[in-house]
Design a protein around this motif. Structure first.
Motif, PDB file in Angstrom:
ATOM      1  N   GLY A  66     113.376 -47.611 -25.466  1.00 29.18           N
ATOM      2  CA  GLY A  66     114.700 -47.743 -26.494  1.00 29.18           C
ATOM      3  C   GLY A  66     115.207 -49.249 -26.651  1.00 29.18           C
ATOM      4  N   GLN A  67     114.622 -50.284 -25.173  1.00 28.81           N
ATOM      5  CA  GLN A  67     115.148 -51.543 -25.356  1.00 28.81           C
ATOM      6  C   GLN A  67     114.126 -52.135 -26.304  1.00 28.81           C
ATOM      7  OE1 GLN A  67     117.570 -53.523 -24.299  1.00 28.81           O
ATOM      8  NE2 GLN A  67     116.308 -55.287 -25.084  1.00 28.81           N
ATOM      9  N   THR A 382     112.320 -59.814 -21.198  1.00 23.19           N
ATOM     10  CA  THR A 382     112.376 -58.777 -22.378  1.00 23.19           C
ATOM     11  C   THR A 382     111.427 -57.912 -22.473  1.00 23.19           C
ATOM     12  OG1 THR A 382     111.266 -60.264 -23.716  1.00 23.19           O
ATOM     13  CG2 THR A 382     113.781 -60.764 -23.714  1.00 23.19           C
ATOM     14  N   ALA A 383     111.681 -56.743 -23.287  1.00 25.00           N
ATOM     15  CA  ALA A 383     110.644 -55.666 -23.365  1.00 25.00           C
ATOM     16  C   ALA A 383     109.454 -56.220 -23.927  1.00 25.00           C
ATOM     17  CB  ALA A 383     111.215 -54.773 -24.173  1.00 25.00           C
ATOM     18  N   MET A 384     109.535 -57.107 -24.877  1.00 27.52           N
ATOM     19  CA  MET A 384     108.352 -57.729 -25.681  1.00 27.52           C
ATOM     20  C   MET A 384     107.764 -58.709 -24.827  1.00 27.52           C
ATOM     21  SD  MET A 384     109.009 -58.275 -30.007  1.00 27.52           S
ATOM     22  CE  MET A 384     110.007 -57.160 -30.781  1.00 27.52           C
ATOM     23  N   GLY A 385     108.500 -59.589 -24.163  1.00 23.81           N
ATOM     24  CA  GLY A 385     107.706 -60.565 -23.392  1.00 23.81           C
ATOM     25  C   GLY A 385     107.282 -59.945 -22.094  1.00 23.81           C
ATOM     26  N   ALA A 386     107.685 -59.020 -21.554  1.00 24.53           N
ATOM     27  CA  ALA A 386     107.129 -58.088 -20.552  1.00 24.53           C
ATOM     28  C   ALA A 386     105.749 -57.631 -20.909  1.00 24.53           C
ATOM     29  CB  ALA A 386     108.048 -57.079 -19.896  1.00 24.53           C
ATOM     30  N   LEU A 387     105.644 -57.062 -21.996  1.00 20.27           N
ATOM     31  CA  LEU A 387     104.311 -56.370 -22.451  1.00 20.27           C
ATOM     32  C   LEU A 387     103.186 -57.696 -22.560  1.00 20.27           C
ATOM     33  CD1 LEU A 387     105.146 -53.811 -25.337  1.00 20.27           C
ATOM     34  CD2 LEU A 387     103.843 -53.380 -23.040  1.00 20.27           C
ATOM     35  N   VAL A 388     103.693 -58.922 -23.234  1.00 20.65           N
ATOM     36  CA  VAL A 388     102.754 -59.955 -23.710  1.00 20.65           C
ATOM     37  C   VAL A 388     102.313 -60.526 -22.241  1.00 20.65           C
ATOM     38  CG1 VAL A 388     102.663 -62.220 -24.328  1.00 20.65           C
ATOM     39  CG2 VAL A 388     103.695 -60.641 -25.766  1.00 20.65           C
ATOM     40  N   ASN A 389     103.455 -60.560 -21.248  1.00 12.83           N
ATOM     41  CA  ASN A 389     102.809 -61.142 -20.134  1.00 12.83           C
ATOM     42  C   ASN A 389     102.104 -60.268 -19.219  1.00 12.83           C
ATOM     43  OD1 ASN A 389     103.560 -62.903 -17.672  1.00 12.83           O
ATOM     44  ND2 ASN A 389     104.393 -60.801 -16.735  1.00 12.83           N
ATOM     45  N   TYR A 427     118.847 -49.485 -14.482  1.00  9.77           N
ATOM     46  CA  TYR A 427     118.285 -49.686 -15.932  1.00  9.77           C
ATOM     47  C   TYR A 427     119.286 -50.292 -16.942  1.00  9.77           C
ATOM     48  CZ  TYR A 427     114.692 -46.581 -14.595  1.00  9.77           C
ATOM     49  OH  TYR A 427     113.371 -46.065 -13.811  1.00  9.77           O
ATOM     50  N   PRO A 428     120.651 -50.140 -16.986  1.00  6.32           N
ATOM     51  CA  PRO A 428     121.456 -50.748 -17.676  1.00  6.32           C
ATOM     52  C   PRO A 428     121.448 -52.416 -17.422  1.00  6.32           C
ATOM     53  CG  PRO A 428     122.636 -48.922 -17.201  1.00  6.32           C
ATOM     54  CD  PRO A 428     121.292 -48.928 -16.635  1.00  6.32           C
ATOM     55  N   ARG A 433     120.100 -57.488 -19.427  1.00  5.42           N
ATOM     56  CA  ARG A 433     119.607 -59.018 -19.299  1.00  5.42           C
ATOM     57  C   ARG A 433     118.352 -59.204 -20.388  1.00  5.42           C
ATOM     58  NH1 ARG A 433     115.595 -59.661 -14.104  1.00  5.42           N
ATOM     59  NH2 ARG A 433     114.463 -58.176 -15.362  1.00  5.42           N
ATOM     60  N   ALA A 434     117.601 -58.081 -20.893  1.00  3.33           N
ATOM     61  CA  ALA A 434     116.787 -58.097 -21.773  1.00  3.33           C
ATOM     62  C   ALA A 434     117.410 -58.587 -23.160  1.00  3.33           C
ATOM     63  CB  ALA A 434     115.980 -57.047 -21.904  1.00  3.33           C
ATOM     64  N   LYS A 435     118.521 -57.996 -23.542  1.00  4.85           N
ATOM     65  CA  LYS A 435     119.207 -58.243 -24.667  1.00  4.85           C
ATOM     66  C   LYS A 435     119.700 -59.514 -24.808  1.00  4.85           C
ATOM     67  CE  LYS A 435     121.012 -53.536 -25.740  1.00  4.85           C
ATOM     68  NZ  LYS A 435     120.212 -52.760 -24.876  1.00  4.85           N
ATOM     69  N   ASP A 436     120.262 -60.469 -23.781  1.00  2.00           N
ATOM     70  CA  ASP A 436     120.820 -61.584 -23.688  1.00  2.00           C
ATOM     71  C   ASP A 436     119.420 -62.442 -23.776  1.00  2.00           C
ATOM     72  OD1 ASP A 436     123.254 -60.738 -23.265  1.00  2.00           O
ATOM     73  OD2 ASP A 436     123.015 -60.953 -20.916  1.00  2.00           O
ATOM     74  N   ASP A 437     118.490 -62.297 -23.314  1.00  2.00           N
ATOM     75  CA  ASP A 437     117.322 -63.090 -23.463  1.00  2.00           C
ATOM     76  C   ASP A 437     116.659 -62.959 -24.585  1.00  2.00           C
ATOM     77  OD1 ASP A 437     118.125 -64.102 -20.631  1.00  2.00           O
ATOM     78  OD2 ASP A 437     116.333 -63.040 -19.570  1.00  2.00           O
ATOM     79  N   PHE A 438     116.563 -61.942 -25.328  1.00  2.00           N
ATOM     80  CA  PHE A 438     115.850 -61.841 -26.678  1.00  2.00           C
ATOM     81  C   PHE A 438     116.725 -62.234 -27.580  1.00  2.00           C
ATOM     82  CE2 PHE A 438     114.303 -59.823 -30.229  1.00  2.00           C
ATOM     83  CZ  PHE A 438     112.926 -59.894 -29.976  1.00  2.00           C
TER      84      PHE A 438
END
Length: 445
Positions: A66-67, A382-389, A427-428, A433-438
């Protein structure tokens, strides 16, 4: 300006093309369908969904996927916009009308003046230019051969044997213990590299019975059930004899139960760390073709995993993916040929949304390159950054397998380290944190 070329108009390629064109850079999108089809695809439309019509949970406060939805919407993603336009009632999940969704993505891409869709199969990898390879798990034989020629014969797998992955904090460590077989390793960390779950004889016999009786997934048309000798499904091993697993991945030798040193386990299930953070563990040797519901029932019979939460369930199916941790840099470029970027499931992400998200990033990075800029990936928080990492260095290269986005890929929250917090709080905090950083990553472009 020289165009960016994209091979494959699936979800990743379509999203990449959209993102590139929105920056003012021209795109040539190559798609072999419908002239050359696959056993799974039925049309020549872009972004055809072949397995299901679900993008999974749309909860951007309590769910990692969802993130990821939230981040793709924030980045102006075409895939999420069309999914929202053609969504169907599905409770908390995002499900879509597959045909309408794919037709809408195709129409939007064709209407974009900077995107040229060129039919025909690409069978070789060019030496120059700015290219994105987004061919998915059903890469054509000719292009797969070209990729192998560049990356090495072992770079692609055509049947991935997947073992389940468990969230580390859901393993009952009052039952399980940390120890490598025979205490092998020069450091304490190496000597405690595995988590061990012991079984008595009665527990083992009950487990084997459940394993043999469990409902199995059949292969799709066009697939064959040939297995690699080193990664046979556990149920196939069990069919060869009830003691086979106890002398294979469940052998109890070289281990001493830290909770009861005088009692020798009859069998032991081992879990091995699956990421650098130590938040995920895979069940060693437990590749399986059991159906998902059966897997959760059978694997929760293992002592210490009664309340296990699975980041990924197991399976064996046809797939083509790179060993990305060894081959790609953090811009998703092939280290040996940096004019080539890879995106989508071929990079080792699993799922529609993850595939499209990596396409989004690859597109933005390729567009930046075309404009003489360098775009760094989003933060791993972030969710995208976590995947790429994960796919470009966070995962263990020797055991690398496709992965869905999940909170186990995110760096731990500093304020949580003093004690375990429940999902309701944790989880929230991850998603905020992910929303702020993205948002900061988008603002910096």
């Amino acid at each position: 300006m020289e165009p960016v070329h994209i091979i494959g108009a699936g979800l990743a390629g379509s999203e990449a093309a959209w993102q590139i064109a929105r920056t003012g850079v021209p795109v040539v999108l190559h798609e072999m369908r419908p002239a050359k089809g696959t056993f799974a695809h039925k049309t020549g439309d872009c972004a055809e969904m072949v397995c299901s019509n679900s993008f999974r949970s749309d909860d951007d406060a309590m769910n990692a996927v969802g993130q990821l939805h939230w981040e793709m919407r924030a980045a102006g993603g075409l895939i999420m916009a069309m999914a929202d336009r053609h969504r169907l009632p599905a409770g908390g999940a995002l499900a879509v009308d597959r045909e309408a969704f794919s037709a809408a993505v195709t129409e939007a891409l064709r209407a974009e003046a900077l995107i040229q869709i060129v039919p025909g199969e690409i069978t070789d990898l060019p030496d120059d230019g700015n290219w994105i390879v987004a061919t998915g798990p059903l890469t054509s034989d000719a292009l797969a051969q070209a990729i192998r020629a560049v990356t090495g014969t072992d770079a692609l797998a055509f049947f991935d044997a997947i073992a389940p992955i468990v969230h580390a904090d859901t393993i009952d460590m009052s039952v399980a213990w940390e120890q490598s077989r025979y205490d092998k390793g020069e450091t304490e960390a190496e000597q405690k590299a595995y988590i061990n779950c012991p079984m008595t004889r009665d527990q083992y016999e009950a487990f084997i019975d459940a394993l043999l009786a469990a409902e199995k997934t059949e292969f799709h048309e066009g697939e064959t059930a040939g297995y690699f000798d080193g990664c046979l499904p556990i149920e196939v091993m069990a069919e060869r004899g009830r003691e086979t697993l106890r002398h294979g991945p469940m052998k109890p030798v070289g281990l001493t139960n830290a909770h009861n040193p005088t009692e020798k386990p009859y069998a032991v299930v081992q879990l091995r760390r699956d990421n650098a953070l130590g938040t995920l563990y895979n069940i060693v040797g437990f590749q399986t073709k059991m159906k998902y519901g059966a897997q959760t029932q059978v694997f929760r019979m293992i002592p210490g995993l009664e309340n296990a939460s699975f980041a990924r369930l197991g399976g064996i199916h046809r797939n083509s993916f790179l060993n990305s941790p060894t081959l790609l840099d953090d811009r998703m470029r092939l280290r040996q040929r940096p004019n080539l970027r890879f995106a989508g499931q071929v990079t080792g992400v699993e799922g529609y949304v993850e595939s499209a998200a990596i396409g989004l990033l690859a597109g933005r990075m390729a567009a930046a390159q075309a404009q003489g800029r360098d775009l760094t990936p989003p933060a791993p928080t972030t969710a995208m950054g976590a995947l790429v990492n994960h796919i470009t260095g966070g995962a263990e290269a020797k055991t690398f397998q496709p992965m869905n986005v999940n909170f186990g890929l995110f760096p731990p929250l500093d304020e949580m380290r003093g004690g375990r917090k429940g999902r309701k709080d944790r989880y929230p905090a991850y998603t905020q944190r992910a929303k702020d950083d993205f948002s900061a990553w988008l603002a910096a472009q």
